[in-house]
Scaffold this active site. Structure first.
Site, PDB file in Angstrom:
ATOM      1  N   HIS A 160       0.818  -1.216   0.000  1.00 22.66           N
ATOM      2  CA  HIS A 160       0.000   0.000   0.000  1.00 22.66           C
ATOM      3  C   HIS A 160       0.854   1.270   0.000  1.00 22.66           C
ATOM      4  O   HIS A 160       0.348   2.355  -0.311  1.00 22.66           O
ATOM      5  CB  HIS A 160      -0.972  -0.003   1.184  1.00 22.66           C
ATOM      6  CG  HIS A 160      -0.366   0.282   2.515  1.00 22.66           C
ATOM      7  ND1 HIS A 160      -0.087  -0.703   3.426  1.00 22.66           N
ATOM      8  CD2 HIS A 160      -0.002   1.438   3.110  1.00 22.66           C
ATOM      9  CE1 HIS A 160       0.417  -0.163   4.522  1.00 22.66           C
ATOM     10  NE2 HIS A 160       0.484   1.139   4.353  1.00 22.66           N
ATOM     11  N   ASP A 190       0.052  -7.682   1.388  1.00 21.85           N
ATOM     12  CA  ASP A 190       0.434  -6.274   1.509  1.00 21.85           C
ATOM     13  C   ASP A 190       1.948  -6.125   1.595  1.00 21.85           C
ATOM     14  O   ASP A 190       2.484  -5.428   2.452  1.00 21.85           O
ATOM     15  CB  ASP A 190      -0.234  -5.615   2.713  1.00 21.85           C
ATOM     16  CG  ASP A 190      -0.164  -4.082   2.634  1.00 21.85           C
ATOM     17  OD1 ASP A 190       0.227  -3.563   1.575  1.00 21.85           O
ATOM     18  OD2 ASP A 190      -0.491  -3.427   3.639  1.00 21.85           O
ATOM     19  N   ASN A 263       5.332   5.115   8.922  1.00 20.82           N
ATOM     20  CA  ASN A 263       6.077   3.948   9.394  1.00 20.82           C
ATOM     21  C   ASN A 263       5.775   2.704   8.572  1.00 20.82           C
ATOM     22  O   ASN A 263       6.492   1.698   8.693  1.00 20.82           O
ATOM     23  CB  ASN A 263       5.751   3.640  10.859  1.00 20.82           C
ATOM     24  CG  ASN A 263       6.649   4.366  11.832  1.00 20.82           C
ATOM     25  OD1 ASN A 263       6.217   5.269  12.528  1.00 20.82           O
ATOM     26  ND2 ASN A 263       7.916   3.989  11.869  1.00 20.82           N
ATOM     27  N   SER A 264       4.717   2.729   7.772  1.00 24.27           N
ATOM     28  CA  SER A 264       4.329   1.549   7.000  1.00 24.27           C
ATOM     29  C   SER A 264       5.481   1.052   6.144  1.00 24.27           C
ATOM     30  O   SER A 264       6.120   1.828   5.425  1.00 24.27           O
ATOM     31  CB  SER A 264       3.131   1.870   6.103  1.00 24.27           C
ATOM     32  OG  SER A 264       1.961   2.006   6.852  1.00 24.27           O
TER      33      SER A 264
END
Length: 542
Positions: A160, A190, A263-264
């Site tokens: 994402h 993901d 932070n993803s």
């Protein structure tokens, strides 16, 4: 406050009579004072030793205090500085750009006379809110995190983070920026694997064994929260195996290490400096960290990344079934002693399960020698199984355990949604046919005919009986059934008429069953619904 503390402490001391504290009353010594003088003279030869004792005890106390502070303060003194210094160079910031057109959801500008000050005011306001009022495509930038897993420049992040990106830039810890290309991506997990071409070897980190992590183990997260870059936070593993409805293979770590927007895709490290998780999501009403973050365990990510590097996509095992949870009601209706396993709601024609003889209504109790304690475990077990492997599948069927062999296939590419979009059901249309009420279930059903096909927009190959009415306070309403839903089976036997359904209800009651298991078809597809049969008896024709 200090004064209160002193008074409270003093109140706990032995109380010495005022006369003893004074020592003299006029020219006469108090009896206690005389005794103290005598004792003092008797023990005068020992005074040096006695005077040294307090000093010795004081020194001993200071040594013990210093040792205690050193032991207790070592984590606070050392902290995570050495570990962070070692790991930071391998953590990267990821910047993506894409072109946005005018949003279809942007509100229309109110109509004002041309040149009106109100026209300019509202236009300025809408642009400040991010709405592109001139319908001119514009570039937008998004930020995320990632980490290098190979000296040649392989970078891991979340899918994402780079979704819909036209350009991806990886910024290293030393501020060097490189254009990245996508090696592979997996929407269900993901995860995405990127490649950058940088001169020389790059610093990288290695994966650890996430299965070894326990609740309470210390972890640190490094990433790019809110675009700040190179940010280190610390916490613990708060929970394991979290299902947050992000996908079919949810098995997240929960951590209280601060994870925020940006932070993803960043790494979650154990105290050895190994990546044991990939920070992916947060739970936050405010949009910022409240101490509930979620990371993909490394053992779940590693096989996906290996496939992405080799094939550019993930190759997963496939059984070809649709499943649902086994509730206590369903377990009771099937004669299971406890609610466990995965209930087969449908089987793909020609798929591995179909070839193995697995049928709708079976409950998978174990797969390839591993127990299936709950429904959501089975998809991950199948996905991780080697393609082409023959496995034993233990099933619960017709009140007993049976075993079949199935050859695991490869999950095919996601097919386009073939389900025809169904129009809203118009219950205001009337049908000339009668219906049969089934009071214990809280519903009424009827045979499928042309009038009901038109009324409820039923497919041409519809089978079973159609629900024509659901009592608002009945069992069917509690389970979410609606008029227009089809009841295809009851007690794993085909329902061909309203009389069939009524007979199944009576049979279940006579057998002492509390529930009746229905196979229902609606816009969500085929699924099992357990309904209690302990309500009112009888049926009424109308």
């Amino acid at each position: 406050m200090i004064r209160d503390t002193v008074l409270e402490a003093d109140a706990g001391l032995p109380q010495i009579p005022p006369i003893a504290r004074r020592g003299r009353v006029g020219r006469r010594r108090a009896p206690l004072g005389v005794l103290l003088v005598i004792l003092n003279r008797l023990f005068r030869p020992f005074r040096p030793a006695r005077e040294r004792l307090p000093a010795a005890f004081a020194a001993l106390g200071l040594t013990a205090l210093a040792w205690t502070q050193a032991q207790a303060g070592s984590p606070a003194t050392e902290g995570f500085a050495d570990l962070a210094q070692k790991l930071l160079p391998a953590v990267v910031n990821i910047s993506t750009t894409q072109t946005l057109k005018k949003s279809d959801e942007a509100p229309d500008l109110p109509q004002f006379p041309p040149g009106s000050p109100f026209e300019e005011f509202f236009k300025d306001f809408m642009e400040r809110q991010g709405h592109n009022m001139d319908n001119v495509p514009r570039k937008v930038t998004a930020l995320g995190s990632g980490f290098i897993i190979d000296a040649a420049g392989l970078v891991v992040t979340n899918n994402h983070v780079i979704d819909d990106a036209e350009q991806i830039t990886v910024v290293l810890h030393d501020e060097q920026a490189y254009k990245a290309k996508i090696v592979g991506r997996d929407t269900k997990a993901d995860l995405a694997l990127l490649k950058i071409d940088a001169p020389g070897k790059l610093p990288f980190v290695s994966f650890g064994n996430s299965d070894e992590m326990r609740v309470g183990d210390s972890v640190i997260a490094i990433g790019n929260p809110f675009g700040l870059g190179g940010t280190v936070t610390a916490g613990i593993i708060s929970a394991r195996a979290r299902d947050i409805n992000a996908g079919p293979y949810d098995d997240f770590f929960q951590t209280d290490a601060a994870i925020n927007k940006g932070n993803s895709g960043g790494p979650l490290f154990n105290m050895k400096g190994e990546v044991i998780g990939i920070n992916t999501a947060i739970f936050s009403p405010s949009g910022g960290s409240i101490g509930i973050g979620f990371s993909i365990p490394s053992n779940e990510a590693k096989p996906v990344l290996v496939d992405l590097q080799k094939f550019g996509k993930t190759r997963r095992g496939w059984l070809g079934v649709r499943i649902q949870s086994v509730t206590s009601d369903i377990a009771d209706s099937l004669g299971l002693k406890e609610a466990k396993g995965a209930l087969i709601a449908g089987v793909s024609p020609g798929g591995p399960a179909d070839k193995a003889g697995i049928k709708a209504g079976d409950v998978v109790l174990s797969f390839d020698g591993r127990d299936v304690p709950e429904m959501r475990r089975l998809p991950r077990m199948v996905a991780e199984t080697q393609i082409g492997k023959s496995v034993d599948v233990e099933l619960w069927r017709e009140g007993k355990s049976v075993s079949v062999k199935a050859v695991v296939g490869e999950l095919p590419e996601e097919e386009e949604n073939k389900e025809a979009s169904q129009s809203d059901k118009k219950d205001n249309k009337k049908s000339d046919s009668g219906q049969t009420e089934i009071p214990p279930l809280g519903l009424a059903v009827a045979d499928i005919n042309s009038g009901l096909r038109e009324r409820f927009d039923l497919p041409a190959d519809a089978k079973g009986v159609v629900i024509t009415e659901v009592k608002p306070d009945g069992a069917a309403a509690d389970k979410g059934l609606r008029a227009g839903d089809l009841i295809v089976e009851a007690s794993q036997e085909a329902v061909k008429s309203p009389a069939d359904l009524a007979q199944k209800v009576d049979a279940a009651r006579k057998a002492g069953r509390k529930t009746l298991l229905l196979l229902v078809q609606n816009e969500a597809g085929l699924h099992f619904v357990p309904l209690p049969v302990t309500g009112a008896q009888g049926e009424t024709q109308r």
